[in-house]
Design a protein around this motif. Structure first.
Motif, short mmCIF file in Angstrom:
data_model
loop_
_atom_site.label_atom_id
_atom_site.label_comp_id
_atom_site.label_asym_id
_atom_site.label_seq_id
_atom_site.Cartn_x
_atom_site.Cartn_y
_atom_site.Cartn_z
N UNK A 79 -2.56 -3.51 3.76
CA UNK A 79 -4.64 -2.73 3.61
C UNK A 79 -4.26 -1.26 4.49
N UNK A 80 -3.69 -0.92 5.75
CA UNK A 80 -3.30 -0.08 6.47
C UNK A 80 -2.46 0.75 5.50
N UNK A 81 -1.33 0.02 5.08
CA UNK A 81 -0.29 0.69 4.51
C UNK A 81 -0.62 1.37 3.40
N UNK A 82 -0.99 0.90 2.31
CA UNK A 82 -1.89 1.16 1.19
C UNK A 82 -2.72 2.76 1.31
N UNK A 83 -3.38 2.64 2.77
CA UNK A 83 -4.16 3.60 3.02
C UNK A 83 -2.90 4.80 3.34
N UNK A 84 -2.72 4.52 3.84
CA UNK A 84 -1.02 5.28 4.98
C UNK A 84 -0.20 5.89 3.69
N UNK A 85 -0.47 5.44 2.57
CA UNK A 85 0.90 5.50 0.94
C UNK A 85 0.03 6.63 0.64
N UNK A 86 -1.97 6.56 0.24
CA UNK A 86 -2.52 7.14 -0.05
C UNK A 86 -2.77 8.80 0.57
N UNK A 87 -3.30 8.70 2.08
CA UNK A 87 -3.65 10.01 2.74
C UNK A 87 -2.15 10.28 3.23
N UNK A 121 -0.54 5.34 -6.81
CA UNK A 121 -0.11 3.85 -7.57
C UNK A 121 0.93 3.23 -6.82
N UNK A 122 0.25 1.61 -6.44
CA UNK A 122 1.29 1.10 -5.24
C UNK A 122 0.93 -0.32 -5.89
N UNK A 123 2.50 -1.42 -5.60
CA UNK A 123 2.53 -2.55 -5.94
C UNK A 123 2.63 -3.06 -4.90
#
Length: 50
Positions: A1-9, A15-17
């Protein structure tokens, strides 16, 4: 979850997998990630524009 937020911010990648073994909760990660995103941007859609 944290990594997804980092990718966005940080990287502005929306768009992530998520890759993980069977039974590790990929669907739950997707559901909670969408819920968090929906709370931030109320007009967010899960499947795109209708």
């Amino acid at each position: 979850m944290e990594q997804l937020e980092i990718e966005r911010c940080v990287h502005h990648v929306y768009r992530n997998l998520v890759v993980a073994a069977t039974g590790t909760g990929k669907t739950m990660v997707a559901a909670f990630d969408f819920l968090r995103l929906y709370k931030e941007i109320l007009k967010t859609r899960l499947l795109g524009k209708v």
